[in-house]
Design an enzyme around this catalytic site. Structure first.
Site, PDB file in Angstrom:
ATOM      1  N   GLY A  51       0.862  -1.183   0.000  1.00 42.20           N
ATOM      2  CA  GLY A  51       0.000   0.000   0.000  1.00 42.20           C
ATOM      3  C   GLY A  51       0.889   1.220   0.000  1.00 42.20           C
ATOM      4  O   GLY A  51       1.763   1.343  -0.845  1.00 42.20           O
ATOM      5  N   GLU A  52       0.701   2.071   0.960  1.00 41.48           N
ATOM      6  CA  GLU A  52       1.495   3.301   1.047  1.00 41.48           C
ATOM      7  C   GLU A  52       1.932   3.455   2.504  1.00 41.48           C
ATOM      8  O   GLU A  52       1.094   3.673   3.393  1.00 41.48           O
ATOM      9  CB  GLU A  52       0.645   4.475   0.557  1.00 41.48           C
ATOM     10  CG  GLU A  52       1.277   5.813   0.723  1.00 41.48           C
ATOM     11  CD  GLU A  52       2.721   5.868   0.235  1.00 41.48           C
ATOM     12  OE1 GLU A  52       3.587   6.252   1.047  1.00 41.48           O
ATOM     13  OE2 GLU A  52       2.976   5.527  -0.945  1.00 41.48           O
ATOM     14  N   SER A  53       3.241   3.333   2.706  1.00 43.55           N
ATOM     15  CA  SER A  53       3.757   3.265   4.073  1.00 43.55           C
ATOM     16  C   SER A  53       3.549   4.558   4.862  1.00 43.55           C
ATOM     17  O   SER A  53       3.368   4.520   6.080  1.00 43.55           O
ATOM     18  CB  SER A  53       5.231   2.882   4.058  1.00 43.55           C
ATOM     19  OG  SER A  53       5.956   3.745   3.206  1.00 43.55           O
ATOM     20  N   CYS A  83       6.164  -5.149   0.444  1.00 43.49           N
ATOM     21  CA  CYS A  83       6.318  -3.798  -0.106  1.00 43.49           C
ATOM     22  C   CYS A  83       6.195  -2.721   0.971  1.00 43.49           C
ATOM     23  O   CYS A  83       7.121  -2.551   1.755  1.00 43.49           O
ATOM     24  CB  CYS A  83       5.363  -3.597  -1.270  1.00 43.49           C
ATOM     25  SG  CYS A  83       5.932  -2.289  -2.376  1.00 43.49           S
ATOM     26  N   ILE A 143       5.822  -2.819  -7.396  1.00 44.92           N
ATOM     27  CA  ILE A 143       5.024  -1.612  -7.644  1.00 44.92           C
ATOM     28  C   ILE A 143       5.563  -0.487  -6.753  1.00 44.92           C
ATOM     29  O   ILE A 143       5.417  -0.535  -5.535  1.00 44.92           O
ATOM     30  CB  ILE A 143       3.521  -1.862  -7.333  1.00 44.92           C
ATOM     31  CG1 ILE A 143       2.999  -3.059  -8.133  1.00 44.92           C
ATOM     32  CG2 ILE A 143       2.701  -0.597  -7.631  1.00 44.92           C
ATOM     33  CD1 ILE A 143       1.659  -3.598  -7.631  1.00 44.92           C
ATOM     34  N   HIS A 179       5.046  -8.411  -4.337  1.00 47.42           N
ATOM     35  CA  HIS A 179       3.684  -8.719  -3.876  1.00 47.42           C
ATOM     36  C   HIS A 179       3.247 -10.142  -4.254  1.00 47.42           C
ATOM     37  O   HIS A 179       2.476 -10.316  -5.202  1.00 47.42           O
ATOM     38  CB  HIS A 179       2.686  -7.772  -4.550  1.00 47.42           C
ATOM     39  CG  HIS A 179       2.826  -6.342  -4.148  1.00 47.42           C
ATOM     40  ND1 HIS A 179       2.166  -5.799  -3.068  1.00 47.42           N
ATOM     41  CD2 HIS A 179       3.541  -5.335  -4.683  1.00 47.42           C
ATOM     42  CE1 HIS A 179       2.466  -4.527  -2.960  1.00 47.42           C
ATOM     43  NE2 HIS A 179       3.292  -4.219  -3.929  1.00 47.42           N
ATOM     44  N   GLU A 181       1.083 -11.828  -2.952  1.00 44.64           N
ATOM     45  CA  GLU A 181      -0.366 -11.953  -2.711  1.00 44.64           C
ATOM     46  C   GLU A 181      -1.193 -11.734  -3.974  1.00 44.64           C
ATOM     47  O   GLU A 181      -2.349 -12.163  -4.034  1.00 44.64           O
ATOM     48  CB  GLU A 181      -0.820 -10.982  -1.602  1.00 44.64           C
ATOM     49  CG  GLU A 181      -0.781  -9.485  -1.924  1.00 44.64           C
ATOM     50  CD  GLU A 181       0.588  -8.841  -1.730  1.00 44.64           C
ATOM     51  OE1 GLU A 181       1.588  -9.565  -1.587  1.00 44.64           O
ATOM     52  OE2 GLU A 181       0.638  -7.591  -1.731  1.00 44.64           O
TER      53      GLU A 181
HETATM   54  N1  GLN Z   1       5.892   3.076  -2.396  1.00 40.85           N
HETATM   55  C1  GLN Z   1       5.018   2.558  -1.399  1.00 40.85           C
HETATM   56  C2  GLN Z   1       5.360   3.082  -0.023  1.00 40.85           C
HETATM   57  O1  GLN Z   1       6.167   3.910   0.129  1.00 40.85           O
HETATM   58  C3  GLN Z   1       5.025   1.046  -1.387  1.00 40.85           C
HETATM   59  C4  GLN Z   1       4.381   0.522  -2.647  1.00 40.85           C
HETATM   60  C5  GLN Z   1       3.658  -0.762  -2.476  1.00 40.85           C
HETATM   61  O2  GLN Z   1       3.350  -1.228  -1.382  1.00 40.85           O
HETATM   62  N2  GLN Z   1       3.314  -1.335  -3.600  1.00 40.85           N
HETATM   63  O3  GLN Z   1       4.795   2.654   0.942  1.00 40.85           O
END
Ligand code: GLN
Length: 200
Positions: A51-53, A83, A143, A179, A181
């Protein structure tokens, strides 16, 4: 511990929670979403999804889960991060985000991770990579992926892509920059379940 009596949580504040739940259920595990302290307390292990950390860090604070999660990890709760989840499990994050909105390290693994490292070169790519302990290569989807720039002495490198470290394990904590999953290949999730049950 047997697989049947295991309960594994998937952090469900943001990201691809559903895919991890499906992968765990296919592996025969009781899998639940984790958004509350009581849910975190009820699981034997936790997956932090992609996701997005930075957003996940913000939501961990909003939901008052950041410190309880750090505490459970410090006590040795097994965890797997893909990720964004890999980024959060690190002890140190490079390019952690804009000031006041940085991804916060949970410090479950002795490693330095660079956020969006591959993302600077190419947003998204995939390929087959060798994965330590698995007979056939894993089809890895990246990604805006991180890579690992430093590992401590107790961290085992499990996979590399273009020479960069993209899968690691330290004791009962596992992380991948890609990923599994979303590909339908359940071998990495099965490895995590084996780690949790003490069979790997
Ligand atoms: N770039 C995302 C982040 O900084 C990570 C990308 C992902 O989980 N596919 O969290």
């Amino acid at each position: 511990m047997s697989t049947g009596s295991l309960r594994i949580g998937v952090l469900a504040l943001q990201g691809d929670t559903r895919e991890h739940l499906a992968a765990l259920r296919e592996a025969g595990v009781d899998a639940i979403t984790v958004r509350r302290r009581s849910e975190l307390d009820s699981v034997d292990a936790l997956i932090i999804p992609g996701g997005e950390s930075t957003t996940m860090t913000h939501l961990l604070r909003e939901f008052e889960l950041l410190e309880p999660l750090r505490a459970r990890l410090a006590e040795g709760m097994p965890a797997y991060g893909s990720c964004a989840g890999m980024i959060l499990l690190a002890s140190e994050i490079l390019d952690a985000g804009s000031v006041g909105r940085e991804a916060a390290p949970l410090k479950a693994m002795d490693m330095t991770v660079r956020r969006n490292a591959f993302g600077r070169q190419v947003d998204s790519f995939e390929g087959d990579i060798e994965f330590e302990g698995l007979d056939d290569p894993v089809h890895a989807v990246f990604i805006r992926a991180p890579w690992v720039e430093r590992v401590g002495p107790d961290v085992k490198v499990l996979a590399r892509a273009d020479g960069h470290i993209v899968a690691v394990r330290q004791g009962r904590v596992l992380a991948t920059a890609f990923h599994p999953e979303i590909t339908g290949d359940r071998r990495v999730h099965r490895l995590f379940v084996d780690i949790v049950t003490g069979n790997a």
